[in-house]
Design a protein around this motif. Structure first.
Motif, mmCIF file in Angstrom:
data_model
loop_
_atom_site.group_PDB
_atom_site.id
_atom_site.type_symbol
_atom_site.label_atom_id
_atom_site.label_comp_id
_atom_site.label_asym_id
_atom_site.label_seq_id
_atom_site.Cartn_x
_atom_site.Cartn_y
_atom_site.Cartn_z
ATOM 1 N N CYS A 68 43.265 -31.728 91.315
ATOM 2 C CA CYS A 68 42.517 -32.998 91.195
ATOM 3 C C CYS A 68 42.867 -33.938 92.330
ATOM 4 O O CYS A 68 41.999 -34.590 92.925
ATOM 5 C CB CYS A 68 42.814 -33.642 89.835
ATOM 6 N N LEU A 69 44.167 -34.043 92.638
ATOM 7 C CA LEU A 69 44.581 -34.908 93.747
ATOM 8 C C LEU A 69 44.017 -34.415 95.076
ATOM 9 O O LEU A 69 43.595 -35.203 95.927
ATOM 10 C CB LEU A 69 46.108 -34.957 93.818
ATOM 11 N N GLY A 70 43.996 -33.101 95.269
ATOM 12 C CA GLY A 70 43.431 -32.564 96.510
ATOM 13 C C GLY A 70 41.963 -32.880 96.650
ATOM 14 O O GLY A 70 41.480 -33.268 97.726
ATOM 15 N N ILE A 71 41.226 -32.700 95.534
ATOM 16 C CA ILE A 71 39.796 -33.014 95.566
ATOM 17 C C ILE A 71 39.580 -34.503 95.837
ATOM 18 O O ILE A 71 38.696 -34.899 96.612
ATOM 19 C CB ILE A 71 39.133 -32.594 94.243
ATOM 20 N N LEU A 72 40.417 -35.349 95.227
ATOM 21 C CA LEU A 72 40.308 -36.790 95.448
ATOM 22 C C LEU A 72 40.570 -37.144 96.916
ATOM 23 O O LEU A 72 39.870 -37.981 97.506
ATOM 24 C CB LEU A 72 41.287 -37.529 94.543
ATOM 25 N N CYS A 73 41.577 -36.503 97.511
ATOM 26 C CA CYS A 73 41.856 -36.744 98.936
ATOM 27 C C CYS A 73 40.679 -36.339 99.819
ATOM 28 O O CYS A 73 40.321 -37.033 100.770
ATOM 29 C CB CYS A 73 43.109 -35.971 99.355
ATOM 30 N N VAL A 74 40.080 -35.196 99.485
ATOM 31 C CA VAL A 74 38.918 -34.747 100.254
ATOM 32 C C VAL A 74 37.774 -35.744 100.136
ATOM 33 O O VAL A 74 37.095 -36.079 101.109
ATOM 34 C CB VAL A 74 38.483 -33.347 99.791
ATOM 35 N N ILE A 75 37.578 -36.243 98.894
ATOM 36 C CA ILE A 75 36.503 -37.224 98.684
ATOM 37 C C ILE A 75 36.777 -38.499 99.470
ATOM 38 O O ILE A 75 35.886 -39.055 100.131
ATOM 39 C CB ILE A 75 36.344 -37.522 97.186
ATOM 40 N N LEU A 76 38.040 -38.976 99.422
ATOM 41 C CA LEU A 76 38.389 -40.193 100.159
ATOM 42 C C LEU A 76 38.235 -39.981 101.667
ATOM 43 O O LEU A 76 37.728 -40.856 102.380
ATOM 44 C CB LEU A 76 39.821 -40.601 99.826
ATOM 45 N N LEU A 77 38.684 -38.821 102.173
ATOM 46 C CA LEU A 77 38.545 -38.530 103.605
ATOM 47 C C LEU A 77 37.075 -38.477 104.007
ATOM 48 O O LEU A 77 36.673 -39.016 105.056
ATOM 49 C CB LEU A 77 39.229 -37.217 103.934
ATOM 50 N N SER A 78 36.245 -37.876 103.183
ATOM 51 C CA SER A 78 34.811 -37.820 103.475
ATOM 52 C C SER A 78 34.210 -39.215 103.477
ATOM 53 O O SER A 78 33.365 -39.545 104.332
ATOM 54 C CB SER A 78 34.101 -36.942 102.434
ATOM 55 N N ALA A 79 34.665 -40.058 102.536
ATOM 56 C CA ALA A 79 34.151 -41.432 102.486
ATOM 57 C C ALA A 79 34.549 -42.213 103.730
ATOM 58 O O ALA A 79 33.752 -42.969 104.298
ATOM 59 C CB ALA A 79 34.667 -42.123 101.221
ATOM 60 N N VAL A 80 35.807 -42.026 104.182
ATOM 61 C CA VAL A 80 36.271 -42.713 105.391
ATOM 62 C C VAL A 80 35.471 -42.266 106.609
ATOM 63 O O VAL A 80 35.050 -43.076 107.447
ATOM 64 C CB VAL A 80 37.778 -42.465 105.592
ATOM 65 N N ILE A 81 35.262 -40.935 106.721
ATOM 66 C CA ILE A 81 34.486 -40.416 107.849
ATOM 67 C C ILE A 81 33.057 -40.950 107.822
ATOM 68 O O ILE A 81 32.506 -41.381 108.844
ATOM 69 C CB ILE A 81 34.492 -38.882 107.830
ATOM 70 N N ALA A 82 32.465 -40.962 106.627
ATOM 71 C CA ALA A 82 31.095 -41.469 106.502
ATOM 72 C C ALA A 82 31.030 -42.949 106.868
ATOM 73 O O ALA A 82 30.093 -43.408 107.538
ATOM 74 C CB ALA A 82 30.586 -41.242 105.082
ATOM 75 N N LEU A 83 32.059 -43.713 106.463
ATOM 76 C CA LEU A 83 32.084 -45.144 106.785
ATOM 77 C C LEU A 83 32.223 -45.360 108.290
ATOM 78 O O LEU A 83 31.559 -46.237 108.865
ATOM 79 C CB LEU A 83 33.245 -45.804 106.035
ATOM 80 N N CYS A 84 33.081 -44.546 108.925
ATOM 81 C CA CYS A 84 33.237 -44.666 110.375
ATOM 82 C C CYS A 84 31.939 -44.334 111.104
ATOM 83 O O CYS A 84 31.533 -45.025 112.049
ATOM 84 C CB CYS A 84 34.362 -43.757 110.857
ATOM 85 N N VAL A 85 31.294 -43.257 110.658
ATOM 86 C CA VAL A 85 30.014 -42.877 111.271
ATOM 87 C C VAL A 85 28.984 -43.978 111.090
ATOM 88 O O VAL A 85 28.232 -44.329 112.016
ATOM 89 C CB VAL A 85 29.510 -41.543 110.679
ATOM 90 N N TYR A 86 28.949 -44.562 109.896
ATOM 91 C CA TYR A 86 27.990 -45.644 109.632
ATOM 92 C C TYR A 86 28.270 -46.852 110.521
ATOM 93 O O TYR A 86 27.339 -47.465 111.067
ATOM 94 C CB TYR A 86 28.077 -46.025 108.159
ATOM 95 N N CYS A 87 29.572 -47.189 110.656
ATOM 96 C CA CYS A 87 29.921 -48.332 111.510
ATOM 97 C C CYS A 87 29.531 -48.078 112.962
ATOM 98 O O CYS A 87 29.002 -48.968 113.641
ATOM 99 C CB CYS A 87 31.423 -48.608 111.406
ATOM 100 N N ASN A 88 29.787 -46.855 113.437
ATOM 101 C CA ASN A 88 29.421 -46.524 114.818
ATOM 102 C C ASN A 88 27.911 -46.565 115.021
ATOM 103 O O ASN A 88 27.411 -47.074 116.040
ATOM 104 C CB ASN A 88 29.959 -45.142 115.191
ATOM 105 N N LEU A 89 27.183 -46.037 114.068
ATOM 106 C CA LEU A 89 25.718 -46.069 114.168
ATOM 107 C C LEU A 89 25.201 -47.497 114.145
ATOM 108 O O LEU A 89 24.276 -47.858 114.896
ATOM 109 C CB LEU A 89 25.098 -45.260 113.024
ATOM 110 N N THR A 90 25.810 -48.318 113.285
ATOM 111 C CA THR A 90 25.386 -49.729 113.217
ATOM 112 C C THR A 90 25.678 -50.441 114.530
ATOM 113 O O THR A 90 24.848 -51.215 115.039
ATOM 114 C CB THR A 90 26.115 -50.429 112.066
#
Length: 293
Positions: A68-90
């Motif tokens: 569960c913790l591993g899956i949560l880390c993956v989800i958080l990492l994906s969210a961070v990457i998506a946020l960075c991509v969104y910020c760069n695109l913006t």
């Protein structure tokens, strides 16, 4: 973990009286079994030691929590990457919009400058045409003046007021102002240029005689007429850049005198030139080509 194997001794008692020796052996066997049973019970009841079944269940729960913790880390990492991509695109979108705005502004400025340039060209073209007409009218009046009250024009090779030399194909203007109107060599040349001419270039003895005979005014050796002869970089040259070939000096030029004047005939001295300081003020003679009439 290896399982501990315990061994127990079992003694079957007979229904008959036993001898004291046998009774002792039976008690010993009983005591041995009792000690082993207590050890087994103690091991089972010892705090912090789980039975084999409980240990296996606990490990399963730990693995589930880890997954569960591993899956949560993956989800958080994906969210961070998506946020960075969104910020760069913006950010890139904002930069592109800013550049687009700047290009639009520059395009408008270029259109405005183009319109201004076209308007200036149109005005310059109109002014040039008007100037050409004015020059044409001026030339007509200068070379073909009207005589008296008559509307007829009589044209000549030189402008009105200029002296014509048919053999030299030149026109000369003898500018003879009083002392207040006299100019330096540079100022005199600027005046000639304003008349579409230049200071006179004397290229032959015939021209020197013509200039001498038609110049008048002061007969003093300190006053004369500026001619287009000047000492440039140690050598005397005419205003058209040609070198001095025929000389008519009254006396050799001094080191501090860099411009030439033409003097009139005096009783003591013959006709000729004199070198003076270029900042002196004198009269001057202009020359231009004559028209073919």
């Amino acid at each position: 973990m290896e399982e501990e194997v315990n061994y127990a001794s079992v003694v079957f008692k007979a229904n008959k009286a036993s001898s004291p020796k046998a009774k002792s052996e039976e008690e010993t066997v009983y005591d041995e079994v009792k000690v082993q049973e207590n050890k087994t019970n103690q091991t089972a009841d010892t705090p912090g030691v789980l039975p084999a079944g409980k240990s296996s269940g606990s490990c399963h729960h730990v693995q589930v929590v880890a997954w569960c913790l591993g899956i949560l880390c993956v989800i958080l990492l994906s969210a961070v990457i998506a946020l960075c991509v969104y910020c760069n695109l913006t950010r890139d979108k904002g930069i592109l919009e800013s550049r687009n705005t700047n290009l639009t502004t520059e395009n408008l400025q270029l259109k405005t400058e183009k319109s201004d340039l076209e308007r200036r060209i149109e005005n310059m073209t109109r002014e040039r045409n008007e100037l050409n007409l004015t020059r044409a009218q001026w030339s007509l009046d200068a070379y073909c003046p009207k005589k008296g009250n008559s509307q007829e024009r009589q044209c000549g090779p030189c402008q009105e007021g200029w002296i014509h030399s048919p053999s030299l194909s030149s026109c000369y203007a003898i500018v003879d102002p009083d002392s207040s109107g006299q100019r330096t060599w540079e100022e005199a040349r600027e005046d000639c240029r304003g008349k579409n001419s230049d200071l006179v270039i004397i290229g032959s003895l015939e021209e020197q005689k013509f200039i001498y005979e038609h110049s008048w005014g002061s007969t003093s050796e300190t006053n004369g007429y500026w001619i287009g002869l000047r000492n440039a970089s140690g050598s005397w040259k005419w205003v058209d850049g040609s070198n001095l070939t025929e000389e008519y000096w009254i006396k050799p030029p001094s080191a501090n005198a860099h411009c030439a004047i033409s003097l009139q005939k005096t009783l003591e001295k013959p006709k000729g030139w004199k070198a003076v300081d270029c900042t002196e003020r004198n009269r001057w003679i202009c020359e231009m080509n004559a028209l073919s009439v």
